[in-house]
Scaffold this motif. Structure first.
Motif, mmCIF file in Angstrom:
data_model
loop_
_atom_site.group_PDB
_atom_site.id
_atom_site.type_symbol
_atom_site.label_atom_id
_atom_site.label_comp_id
_atom_site.label_asym_id
_atom_site.label_seq_id
_atom_site.Cartn_x
_atom_site.Cartn_y
_atom_site.Cartn_z
ATOM 1 N N LYS A 1 15.053 2.552 -7.965
ATOM 2 C CA LYS A 1 16.407 1.988 -8.022
ATOM 3 C C LYS A 1 16.774 1.371 -6.666
ATOM 4 N N ASN A 2 17.483 0.261 -6.732
ATOM 5 C CA ASN A 2 18.187 -0.222 -5.558
ATOM 6 C C ASN A 2 19.521 -0.788 -6.013
ATOM 7 N N GLY A 3 20.372 -1.140 -5.071
ATOM 8 C CA GLY A 3 21.673 -1.637 -5.486
ATOM 9 C C GLY A 3 22.658 -1.684 -4.354
ATOM 10 N N LEU A 4 23.918 -1.734 -4.714
ATOM 11 C CA LEU A 4 24.958 -1.850 -3.716
ATOM 12 C C LEU A 4 26.249 -1.216 -4.213
ATOM 13 N N ILE B 1 13.979 -1.394 -9.637
ATOM 14 C CA ILE B 1 13.137 -2.117 -8.692
ATOM 15 C C ILE B 1 11.973 -2.799 -9.403
ATOM 16 N N SER B 2 11.304 -2.095 -10.316
ATOM 17 C CA SER B 2 10.085 -2.627 -10.930
ATOM 18 C C SER B 2 10.333 -3.863 -11.774
ATOM 19 N N SER B 3 11.486 -3.936 -12.429
ATOM 20 C CA SER B 3 11.771 -5.074 -13.308
ATOM 21 C C SER B 3 12.771 -6.061 -12.719
ATOM 22 N N GLY B 4 13.540 -5.599 -11.717
ATOM 23 C CA GLY B 4 14.588 -6.446 -11.167
ATOM 24 C C GLY B 4 15.818 -6.527 -12.038
ATOM 25 N N GLN B 5 15.863 -5.755 -13.100
ATOM 26 C CA GLN B 5 16.987 -5.826 -14.036
ATOM 27 C C GLN B 5 18.182 -5.013 -13.552
ATOM 28 N N LEU B 6 19.376 -5.541 -13.802
ATOM 29 C CA LEU B 6 20.606 -4.786 -13.584
ATOM 30 C C LEU B 6 20.715 -3.746 -14.688
ATOM 31 N N VAL B 7 20.743 -2.463 -14.314
ATOM 32 C CA VAL B 7 20.781 -1.409 -15.326
ATOM 33 C C VAL B 7 22.164 -0.804 -15.488
ATOM 34 N N SER B 8 23.022 -0.936 -14.447
ATOM 35 C CA SER B 8 24.355 -0.357 -14.578
ATOM 36 C C SER B 8 25.349 -1.015 -13.646
ATOM 37 N N LEU B 9 26.548 -1.179 -14.162
ATOM 38 C CA LEU B 9 27.731 -1.527 -13.373
ATOM 39 C C LEU B 9 28.713 -0.388 -13.586
ATOM 40 N N MET B 10 29.132 0.242 -12.502
ATOM 41 C CA MET B 10 30.001 1.407 -12.666
ATOM 42 C C MET B 10 31.165 1.388 -11.694
ATOM 43 N N GLY B 11 32.280 1.900 -12.128
ATOM 44 C CA GLY B 11 33.342 2.258 -11.201
ATOM 45 C C GLY B 11 32.841 3.440 -10.406
ATOM 46 N N TYR B 12 32.886 3.340 -9.082
ATOM 47 C CA TYR B 12 32.242 4.349 -8.239
ATOM 48 C C TYR B 12 33.288 5.281 -7.629
ATOM 49 N N PRO B 13 33.322 6.543 -8.076
ATOM 50 C CA PRO B 13 34.352 7.481 -7.589
ATOM 51 C C PRO B 13 33.866 8.467 -6.534
ATOM 52 N N PHE B 14 32.668 8.245 -5.967
ATOM 53 C CA PHE B 14 32.018 9.275 -5.158
ATOM 54 C C PHE B 14 31.996 8.984 -3.653
ATOM 55 N N SER B 15 32.788 8.030 -3.170
ATOM 56 C CA SER B 15 32.730 7.684 -1.747
ATOM 57 C C SER B 15 33.032 8.888 -0.860
ATOM 58 N N ASN B 16 34.128 9.570 -1.120
ATOM 59 C CA ASN B 16 34.481 10.744 -0.318
ATOM 60 C C ASN B 16 33.527 11.900 -0.561
ATOM 61 N N LEU B 17 33.058 12.028 -1.797
ATOM 62 C CA LEU B 17 32.124 13.107 -2.115
ATOM 63 C C LEU B 17 30.808 12.909 -1.368
ATOM 64 N N ARG B 18 30.372 11.674 -1.216
ATOM 65 C CA ARG B 18 29.147 11.401 -0.463
ATOM 66 C C ARG B 18 29.291 11.882 0.970
ATOM 67 N N ILE B 19 30.456 11.633 1.584
ATOM 68 C CA ILE B 19 30.698 12.099 2.947
ATOM 69 C C ILE B 19 30.745 13.619 2.991
ATOM 70 N N SER B 20 31.449 14.225 2.041
ATOM 71 C CA SER B 20 31.552 15.689 1.988
ATOM 72 C C SER B 20 30.176 16.333 1.880
#
Length: 312
Positions: free
Chosen positions: A59-62, A78-97
């Motif tokens: 996986k890669n992404g932004l 990564i292997s296919s280059g296909q977009l597999v998901s678009l998501m509302g991302y609620p984990f910014s603070n959780l990533r820091i925690s």
């Protein structure tokens, strides 16, 4: 492509699960299987974008966010280059925690009971919460420049964390009574001075790179960051970056700065905590955000969540 609303996935990850996911990702980073790209920020627009690649997970992404708004993440295979998901991302603070929680677990004594919290802004609670979760914290001492803000933060943190949280009138007063020091500010000047520190203390920063003064790094027995690439590529080039400046001057050896992933993997030992000053900086996202997004995507697919959308 799986479209996932923020509300559908927000409860899939808690602190302990996020710590587990990131621990695995840091191990992959130590093995050279993570692509690190410095975060980008368009200063006049308040837009920030972090990019990463997870080779072991294919996986890669932004993740992109706008000041005052919400975040979204795009995941690609990564292997296919296909977009597999678009998501509302609620984990910014959780990533820091979760990141700070792992660092506290590695860099502090298991009997640590007192925390100094320098700063009372939006990231202060996310970095205080894991301290209470992984250590038997009995007392939190809070300082920020605004008396009103620190009092309000103390009330909020005490209620949420069910811990004793008190305010003090200076950062030094908080640090003198604490074993663990958390810093997250937007101060234009250093919020933590190295002369206040003593052996046996561990310092954790999640704010601007100028929130520690030179002496914090000069006195440290161990300096650890989540990504040297991110530190070197910090978006605001006008801001003083003491660690980078000291390394370019030759005062601090850049080779001696340890990426946290090598602590996780055991490649680099942690010095004796009781007689060392340990300094940790979260290098502000990227592959960690993508790791949580990738886990949430796989779990959502397993549970049958989201909406499949054909982009053709």
């Amino acid at each position: 492509m799986l479209f996932l609303r923020r509300s559908e996935i927000a409860d899939l990850l808690d602190l302990q699960r996020a710590m587990h996911v990131l621990e695995q990702t840091f191990a992959e980073q130590s093995d050279g299987k993570v692509k690190q790209v410095p975060p980008l920020r368009f200063m006049n627009r308040g837009m920030r974008m972090v990019v990463g690649g997870l080779e072991a997970q294919n996986k890669n992404g932004l993740r992109v966010s706008v000041t005052g708004g919400e975040s979204m993440a795009l995941l690609f295979e990564i292997s296919s280059g296909q977009l597999v998901s678009l998501m509302g991302y609620p984990f910014s603070n959780l990533r820091i925690s979760a990141t700070v929680g792992l660092a506290i677990d590695r860099f502090t004594d298991v009997k640590t009971k007192t925390v100094a919290m320098i700063g009372s802004g939006r990231l202060s609670l996310p970095i205080l919460e894991p301290a209470v979760a992984v250590r038997p914290i009995e007392r939190v001492l809070v300082y920020s420049r605004s008396a009103e803000n620190r009092e309000a933060f103390a009330r909020k943190a005490s209620e949420k964390l069910k811990a004793s949280v008190a305010t003090v009138t200076s950062a030094q007063a908080a640090i003198e009574q604490s074993q663990l020091v958390l810093v997250s500010t937007n101060s234009p000047a250093a919020a933590l001075l190295g002369r206040w520190l003593r052996p046996g203390q561990s310092v954790f920063g999640a704010g601007r790179p100028n929130e520690f003064d030179d002496d914090v790094y000069l006195r440290a027995n161990l300096i650890s960051v989540t990504s040297k690439t991110h530190e070197l590529g910090y978006y605001d080039t006008k801001l003083d970056q003491p660690l980078i400046r000291l390394s370019r001057q030759g005062t601090v050896s850049w080779d001696s700065v340890v990426e946290f992933c090598d602590i996780i993997s055991g490649k680099i030992p942690v010095p004796e905590k009781s007689n060392s000053i340990i300094v940790f900086r979260d290098s502000q996202g990227g592959f960690g955000d993508l790791a949580l997004a990738a886990w949430a995507y796989e779990e959502a697919r397993r549970r049958g969540l989201g909406q499949e959308i054909d982009l053709e």
